[in-house]
Design a protein around this motif. Structure first.
Motif, PDB file in Angstrom:
ATOM      1  N   SER A 118      31.443  43.541  46.692  1.00  0.00           N
ATOM      2  CA  SER A 118      32.717  43.206  46.045  1.00  0.00           C
ATOM      3  C   SER A 118      32.808  41.703  45.825  1.00  0.00           C
ATOM      4  CB  SER A 118      33.888  43.655  46.917  1.00  0.00           C
ATOM      5  OG  SER A 118      33.906  45.062  47.028  1.00  0.00           O
ATOM      6  N   ALA A 119      33.295  41.353  44.627  1.00  0.00           N
ATOM      7  CA  ALA A 119      33.508  39.933  44.316  1.00  0.00           C
ATOM      8  C   ALA A 119      34.895  39.510  44.778  1.00  0.00           C
ATOM      9  CB  ALA A 119      33.364  39.709  42.818  1.00  0.00           C
ATOM     10  N   PRO A 120      35.080  38.252  45.094  1.00  0.00           N
ATOM     11  CA  PRO A 120      36.437  37.776  45.387  1.00  0.00           C
ATOM     12  C   PRO A 120      37.337  38.032  44.185  1.00  0.00           C
ATOM     13  CG  PRO A 120      34.804  36.131  46.000  1.00  0.00           C
ATOM     14  CD  PRO A 120      34.067  37.187  45.232  1.00  0.00           C
ATOM     15  N   PRO A 121      38.638  38.322  44.419  1.00  0.00           N
ATOM     16  CA  PRO A 121      39.532  38.626  43.287  1.00  0.00           C
ATOM     17  C   PRO A 121      39.686  37.422  42.364  1.00  0.00           C
ATOM     18  CG  PRO A 121      40.774  38.386  45.320  1.00  0.00           C
ATOM     19  CD  PRO A 121      39.340  38.400  45.709  1.00  0.00           C
ATOM     20  N   VAL A 122      39.815  37.720  41.086  1.00  0.00           N
ATOM     21  CA  VAL A 122      39.998  36.691  40.070  1.00  0.00           C
ATOM     22  C   VAL A 122      41.463  36.704  39.649  1.00  0.00           C
ATOM     23  CG1 VAL A 122      39.326  35.907  37.777  1.00  0.00           C
ATOM     24  CG2 VAL A 122      37.628  36.965  39.296  1.00  0.00           C
ATOM     25  N   ASN A 123      42.125  35.534  39.791  1.00  0.00           N
ATOM     26  CA  ASN A 123      43.542  35.448  39.452  1.00  0.00           C
ATOM     27  C   ASN A 123      43.704  35.268  37.945  1.00  0.00           C
ATOM     28  OD1 ASN A 123      46.162  33.657  39.062  1.00  0.00           O
ATOM     29  ND2 ASN A 123      46.396  34.829  40.962  1.00  0.00           N
ATOM     30  N   ILE A 124      44.501  36.142  37.335  1.00  0.00           N
ATOM     31  CA  ILE A 124      44.720  36.068  35.895  1.00  0.00           C
ATOM     32  C   ILE A 124      46.209  36.103  35.598  1.00  0.00           C
ATOM     33  CG2 ILE A 124      42.518  37.184  35.377  1.00  0.00           C
ATOM     34  CD1 ILE A 124      44.097  39.754  34.774  1.00  0.00           C
ATOM     35  N   THR A 125      46.601  35.616  34.437  1.00  0.00           N
ATOM     36  CA  THR A 125      47.986  35.689  33.957  1.00  0.00           C
ATOM     37  C   THR A 125      48.004  36.466  32.655  1.00  0.00           C
ATOM     38  OG1 THR A 125      48.575  33.557  34.942  1.00  0.00           O
ATOM     39  CG2 THR A 125      49.983  34.370  33.163  1.00  0.00           C
ATOM     40  N   ILE A 126      48.811  37.501  32.613  1.00  0.00           N
ATOM     41  CA  ILE A 126      48.959  38.269  31.381  1.00  0.00           C
ATOM     42  C   ILE A 126      50.105  37.626  30.592  1.00  0.00           C
ATOM     43  CG2 ILE A 126      49.523  40.496  30.388  1.00  0.00           C
ATOM     44  CD1 ILE A 126      48.081  40.194  33.881  1.00  0.00           C
ATOM     45  N   LYS A 127      49.837  37.253  29.374  1.00  0.00           N
ATOM     46  CA  LYS A 127      50.812  36.518  28.573  1.00  0.00           C
ATOM     47  C   LYS A 127      52.058  37.366  28.309  1.00  0.00           C
ATOM     48  CE  LYS A 127      47.269  33.745  26.260  1.00  0.00           C
ATOM     49  NZ  LYS A 127      46.652  33.367  24.960  1.00  0.00           N
ATOM     50  N   ASP A 128      53.185  36.666  28.184  1.00  0.00           N
ATOM     51  CA  ASP A 128      54.443  37.358  27.884  1.00  0.00           C
ATOM     52  C   ASP A 128      54.363  38.123  26.572  1.00  0.00           C
ATOM     53  OD1 ASP A 128      55.892  36.704  30.122  1.00  0.00           O
ATOM     54  OD2 ASP A 128      56.698  34.856  29.283  1.00  0.00           O
ATOM     55  N   SER A 129      53.589  37.578  25.633  1.00  0.00           N
ATOM     56  CA  SER A 129      53.517  38.174  24.302  1.00  0.00           C
ATOM     57  C   SER A 129      52.479  39.289  24.198  1.00  0.00           C
ATOM     58  CB  SER A 129      53.173  37.083  23.274  1.00  0.00           C
ATOM     59  OG  SER A 129      51.942  36.445  23.614  1.00  0.00           O
ATOM     60  N   ALA A 130      51.854  39.638  25.318  1.00  0.00           N
ATOM     61  CA  ALA A 130      50.781  40.643  25.269  1.00  0.00           C
ATOM     62  C   ALA A 130      51.312  41.983  24.760  1.00  0.00           C
ATOM     63  CB  ALA A 130      50.172  40.805  26.655  1.00  0.00           C
ATOM     64  N   GLU A 131      50.630  42.518  23.777  1.00  0.00           N
ATOM     65  CA  GLU A 131      50.977  43.836  23.259  1.00  0.00           C
ATOM     66  C   GLU A 131      50.357  44.905  24.143  1.00  0.00           C
ATOM     67  OE1 GLU A 131      52.949  44.646  20.835  1.00  0.00           O
ATOM     68  OE2 GLU A 131      53.431  42.558  20.289  1.00  0.00           O
ATOM     69  N   PRO A 132      51.078  45.989  24.382  1.00  0.00           N
ATOM     70  CA  PRO A 132      50.472  47.071  25.159  1.00  0.00           C
ATOM     71  C   PRO A 132      49.192  47.563  24.488  1.00  0.00           C
ATOM     72  CG  PRO A 132      52.833  47.405  24.900  1.00  0.00           C
ATOM     73  CD  PRO A 132      52.466  46.271  23.991  1.00  0.00           C
ATOM     74  N   GLY A 133      48.193  47.886  25.312  1.00  0.00           N
ATOM     75  CA  GLY A 133      46.927  48.370  24.774  1.00  0.00           C
ATOM     76  C   GLY A 133      45.790  48.119  25.747  1.00  0.00           C
ATOM     77  N   THR A 134      44.556  48.455  25.298  1.00  0.00           N
ATOM     78  CA  THR A 134      43.352  48.315  26.122  1.00  0.00           C
ATOM     79  C   THR A 134      42.516  47.157  25.591  1.00  0.00           C
ATOM     80  OG1 THR A 134      43.346  50.683  26.624  1.00  0.00           O
ATOM     81  CG2 THR A 134      41.288  49.483  26.960  1.00  0.00           C
TER      82      THR A 134
END
Length: 543
Positions: A118-134
């Motif tokens: 397992s890799a150490p967790p990577v901290n990410i920020t999902i933008k406010d403007s992100a459209e739902p989807g994959t």
């Protein structure tokens, strides 16, 4: 004998050769098998299940490195492990076309033998403007490995190389309720209660059910109406694009610093799938206004022991708010100082405005002449309509020594023994208040007497002098000397109360009787002598 000896030597030589041959043969065989080549490589894959995230949140992206290893030519286990191990593995996540920001640099995983790491967790920020989807997120995997190992009796020779490859993980930005603070206002004040009003909008595309908004203070100086550091408001259903106004009662402690305070808000709700969820933390600031304060100026007093006086002054509203129904309160702690009414109502006053007050204060005879400290407070209603009290407003007042209510002086201070005299007494109001119906009564003792010892003055202003006349008689046998005449007064104060003064004493001098011909005793004596002499002569003449 010699033959046997030679034979023994020969046998020994043959046995030695046999034994030596049996020893050398295996060594030769081992040497012949201690060389070769092992070929293979790590077989690295990135394993990460699709992970769901909400727009406008921070989250952790979790990765797993799978090494299946590949051996094309086998050999000793230690060399096979060498060629199938990925050494110094690092993972560098890129945003690619995904609506995310990477907050963590390359993460180090270390050596990865065959298996999963397992890799150490990577901290990410999902933008406010992100459209739902994959979205596919690229991950660059870098490591070092050994392609082949050549070994012989002199040792192994390693063929090492570095390799990088890009793998992809899939993330899903889910269609969900999301919340943002639209507006925030407060009426909080240091040392007082106020309101925190927050407007929050559901900026997501799904409704929230059974929603509630939990507020939490990060400081002991800011409390909610219950006296705790948290409070929860129930909302219910919350549709997309709908704004809700939530109001909390907040209280700033008396010694709170005048600065901004943080309040964290979390929306807890049930999504359309019936799953309980919590929003990201929303933070708003609470900046209180300064504590409501007042000051007292123009304080004036005329207090004196044993008298009634006044304490007056001016209350100043130093702000920051207008106060309604203010009352100045004065409650002396000294039992010898009595206030007729301890509350003085003043008009509503805005910041910077002033209002006057005045108290009627009596200092009892048991009081002492000194400088007294008086504490005033202001009771008022704040902008919420709550009743509050100001801090103590300290002021000082000097209490003057006790003084006589009247001063008296006799305009006539002599009377002859055996005579009558109208004695005039001058009475001065020594106080600062006008008096009504001042009744004077004289008290004398033998040899003085009076058949008219009372007089009345209908009004006597402050510092005004009036005269009263008292009839006085001195007995004829009164010795010539000074005799006391006492007077006291009953009078009415301006408030209608009747009081009795102390007893005042003045002096009357009795003088010798006035000369009006021969004194009666002398005349009687002469007649007695003449009578006695006549009787004596008659007796002699008769004989």
């Amino acid at each position: 004998m010699i033959y046997n000896h030679v034979r023994s030597i020969a046998v020994a030589a043959i046995l030695s050769a046999v034994l030596l041959g049996s020893t050398i043969a295996p060594v030769t065989a081992q040497t012949a098998g201690n060389s070769g080549q092992v070929i293979g490589s790590p077989d690295i894959d990135l394993n990460a299940p699709t992970q769901e995230f909400e727009p406008g949140t921070q989250a952790e992206l979790r990765l797993e490195i799978v090494n299946r290893g590949s051996i094309r030519k086998g050999g000793p286990a230690e060399y096979e492990n060498r060629i199938t191990t990925a050494r110094g593995v690092t993972a560098d996540v890129k945003s690619g076309s995904a609506p995310i920001e990477i907050n963590t640099g390359s993460v180090s995983i270390g050596n990865v033998p065959t298996g999963t790491a397992s890799a150490p967790p990577v901290n990410i920020t999902i933008k406010d403007s992100a459209e739902p989807g994959t979205y596919r997120v690229p991950v660059k995997i870098s490591y070092a490995s050994t392609r082949s190992v050549n070994y012989d009796s002199f040792g192994p020779e390693y063929n090492d190389f570095d390799r990088s490859r890009t793998e992809y993980v899939t993330i899903r930005v889910r269609s969900q309720s999301r919340f943002d603070i639209v507006d925030s206002t407060t009426t909080s004040q240091v040392g007082d209660r106020g309101n925190l009003t927050v407007t929050i909008e559901n900026v997501g595309d799904r409704a929230a059910r059974d929603a509630s908004v939990a507020a939490a203070s990060s400081s002991d100086e800011l409390l909610f109406g219950t006296g705790s550091k948290s409070s929860t408001a129930n909302i219910g259903s919350w549709e997309p694009d709908e704004q809700r106004v939530i109001e909390y009662t907040v209280e700033m402690v008396d010694d709170a610093t005048l600065r901004a305070y943080s309040v964290d808000l979390t929306v807890n709700y049930r999504d359309t799938d019936g799953i309980d969820r919590s929003s990201r933390t929303l933070t708003t600031g609470v900046r209180p206004t300064a504590e409501q304060s007042f000051s007292v100026t123009n304080v004036s007093t005329n207090l004196r022991v044993g008298e009634e006086g006044t304490v007056s002054g001016t209350v100043v509203n130093n702000g920051p708010d207008t106060v309604t129904n203010p009352v100045v309160m004065f409650s002396p702690s000294n039992p010898n100082i009595v206030v007729d009414s301890s509350e003085y109502a003043i008009p509503d006053i805005a910041p910077g405005e002033r209002a006057n007050f005045e108290y009627t204060v009596t200092v009892s005879d048991a009081g002492s002449a000194s400088v007294q400290q008086f504490n005033l407070t202001t009771r008022y209603r704040n902008t919420r309509g709550d009743v509050q009290r100001s801090d103590g407003l300290e002021t000082r007042a000097r209490i003057e020594p006790k003084r006589d209510r009247f001063t008296i002086k006799t305009a006539t201070d002599e009377i002859a023994a055996g005579s009558d005299q109208a004695v005039t007494v001058q009475i001065t109001n020594n106080g600062e208040q006008p008096l009504q119906n001042v009744e004077a009564k004289a008290f004398v003792e033998s040899p003085l007497s009076s058949d008219n010892d009372e007089a009345i003055i209908t009004s006597l202003a402050a510092n005004e002098t009036a005269e009263v006349t008292i009839a006085l008689s001195a007995a004829g046998d009164a010795l010539p000397k000074t005799y006391p005449v006492s007077l006291d007064f009953q009078y009415e104060m301006p408030d209608g109360d009747s009081e009795v003064s102390k007893t005042y004493t003045t002096a009357i001098v009795v003088t010798e009787p006035e000369d009006s011909g021969f004194p009666l005793p002398l005349v009687l004596g002469v007649f007695v002598i003449i009578g006695v002499a006549g009787i004596g002569g008659w007796r002699r003449w008769s004989s």
